[in-house]
Scaffold this active site. Structure first.
Site, PDB file in Angstrom:
ATOM      1  N   ARG A 239       8.921  50.359  50.527  1.00 18.94           N
ATOM      2  CA  ARG A 239       9.335  49.489  49.429  1.00 18.94           C
ATOM      3  C   ARG A 239      10.785  49.780  49.073  1.00 18.94           C
ATOM      4  NH1 ARG A 239       5.739  46.398  50.296  1.00 18.94           N
ATOM      5  NH2 ARG A 239       4.111  45.691  48.861  1.00 18.94           N
ATOM      6  N   ASP A 263      14.178  47.310  56.229  1.00 20.32           N
ATOM      7  CA  ASP A 263      13.360  46.097  56.202  1.00 20.32           C
ATOM      8  C   ASP A 263      13.084  45.685  54.761  1.00 20.32           C
ATOM      9  OD1 ASP A 263      11.803  44.040  57.536  1.00 20.32           O
ATOM     10  OD2 ASP A 263      10.015  45.063  56.788  1.00 20.32           O
ATOM     11  N   GLU A 268      14.932  43.121  46.151  1.00 21.05           N
ATOM     12  CA  GLU A 268      15.052  42.039  47.140  1.00 21.05           C
ATOM     13  C   GLU A 268      14.468  40.750  46.566  1.00 21.05           C
ATOM     14  OE1 GLU A 268      11.138  42.525  49.929  1.00 21.05           O
ATOM     15  OE2 GLU A 268      12.590  44.146  50.131  1.00 21.05           O
ATOM     16  N   HIS A 286      12.293  41.925  55.298  1.00 18.79           N
ATOM     17  CA  HIS A 286      10.927  42.304  54.943  1.00 18.79           C
ATOM     18  C   HIS A 286       9.910  41.595  55.840  1.00 18.79           C
ATOM     19  CE1 HIS A 286       8.332  43.854  51.341  1.00 18.79           C
ATOM     20  NE2 HIS A 286       7.765  44.101  52.511  1.00 18.79           N
TER      21      HIS A 286
END
Length: 320
Positions: A239, A263, A268, A286
């Site tokens: 996360r 990622d 985000e 992600h």
């Protein structure tokens, strides 16, 4: 008063709170009526008029679902996160209302572990900038001698399903594996570390697989990155909240670490320009958990739990 003349009262209504590929929504739609309500405003507008129709919610880990929102759906019996995260769901509030909360542990672990190594190789071997140079007509590397991944010491932060898959892949690169987790694993070939700081000082690479939530917020702080050092790389497939954008930007700008592969990013998809412009970082949006195999495996788990909850039976994978 809701108008049930459409017959929806005879079909369990599933609310999706985030976009999923067509192969997922179409299969859900073969057995349920699916409402894709992708914004807080859309969800509120729907439940204001039709909240009593909703029997289940399929969500992602970060979408906030609190008790007040649950109260707008008196017939809600299950909230299911599509994947392993569930930090956005108020689990205590759900259980107090008799609502099952389920998740899908392990269903995307292989896909996420693949993504971790893709990001590591990309940032360590300069794949993205070298590709750009070649496309522009140059035939020279951005760095004369980039480091190799094989043989590097890797520290895995969080040795759950994903962490264990990363460790398995690390073996193929002859990488000594260190790890930090809430409790040691029964695996003699991995070295347990009592803290993230201790581990960072012993490895060249940190692979972060932690879930979100207050307990893991900013666990990878400035001190940890300094301990990792100027030859070190960090990859985050857990996360974004685990690493502060500000701290990471400073570490990259000042050469405190060599590079990063992300990622996931704090807050985000709002990526700050200072982080976005760092040349020694590789991003992906992600998508680590997404592959046809992982999506279908996760969907099978979701469908199994939905069937159970809607029939009044315990779910197979309730959140801890």
């Amino acid at each position: 008063m809701t108008d049930h003349s459409s017959g929806l009262d005879k079909v369990p209504v599933i609310v999706l709170t985030f976009p999923l590929p067509d192969l997922v929504t179409q299969r859900l739609g073969t057995q349920y009526h699916v409402e894709s309500l992708l914004t807080p405003a859309a969800r509120q507008a729907y439940v204001t008029h039709s909240g009593d129709l909703v029997r289940a919610i399929v969500t992602n880990g970060s979408t906030r679902l609190d008790g007040a929102f649950m109260d707008t759906m008196p017939n809600l019996c299950i909230i299911h996160t599509f994947g392993v995260g569930y930090e956005g769901v108020d689990v205590d509030a759900a259980r107090a209302r008799g609502i099952e909360v389920a998740y899908s542990p392990g269903t995307n672990a292989d896909s996420v572990a693949d993504q971790a190594f893709a990001l590591l190789l990309a940032v360590m071997r300069d794949i993205v900038p070298n590709d750009g140079l070649v496309r522009q007509g140059a035939w020279r590397p951005i760095r004369p001698v980039p480091p190799q991944l094989s043989g590097q010491k890797i520290g895995i932060v969080g040795m759950g399903h994903i962490g264990q898959r990363i460790a398995a892949r690390a073996a193929g690169f002859s990488m000594p594996v260190f790890y930090y987790s809430r409790r040691p694993c029964d695996q003699a070939q991995w070295t347990y570390c009592p803290s993230v700081m201790d581990m960072a000082a012993r490895v060249n690479i940190l692979a972060v697989t932690l879930p979100g939530g207050p307990e893991t917020c900013n666990v990878i702080d400035a001190d940890v990155l300094r301990a990792l050092g100027p030859q070190g790389y960090v990859v985050n497939v857990g996360r974004g909240s685990v690493i502060s954008n500000t701290v990471l930007t400073e570490a990259l700008e000042k050469g405190i670490i060599a590079g990063a592969g992300l990622d996931v990013v704090e807050r985000e998809p709002n990526l700050p320009a200072a982080l976005r412009e760092q040349p020694n970082i590789v991003f992906s949006p992600h998508v680590g958990a997404r592959s046809p195999q992982s999506l279908l495996t996760c969907l099978d788990q979701v469908m199994t739990n939905l069937h159970a909850a809607l029939a009044g039976r315990p779910v197979h994978t309730p959140v801890p």
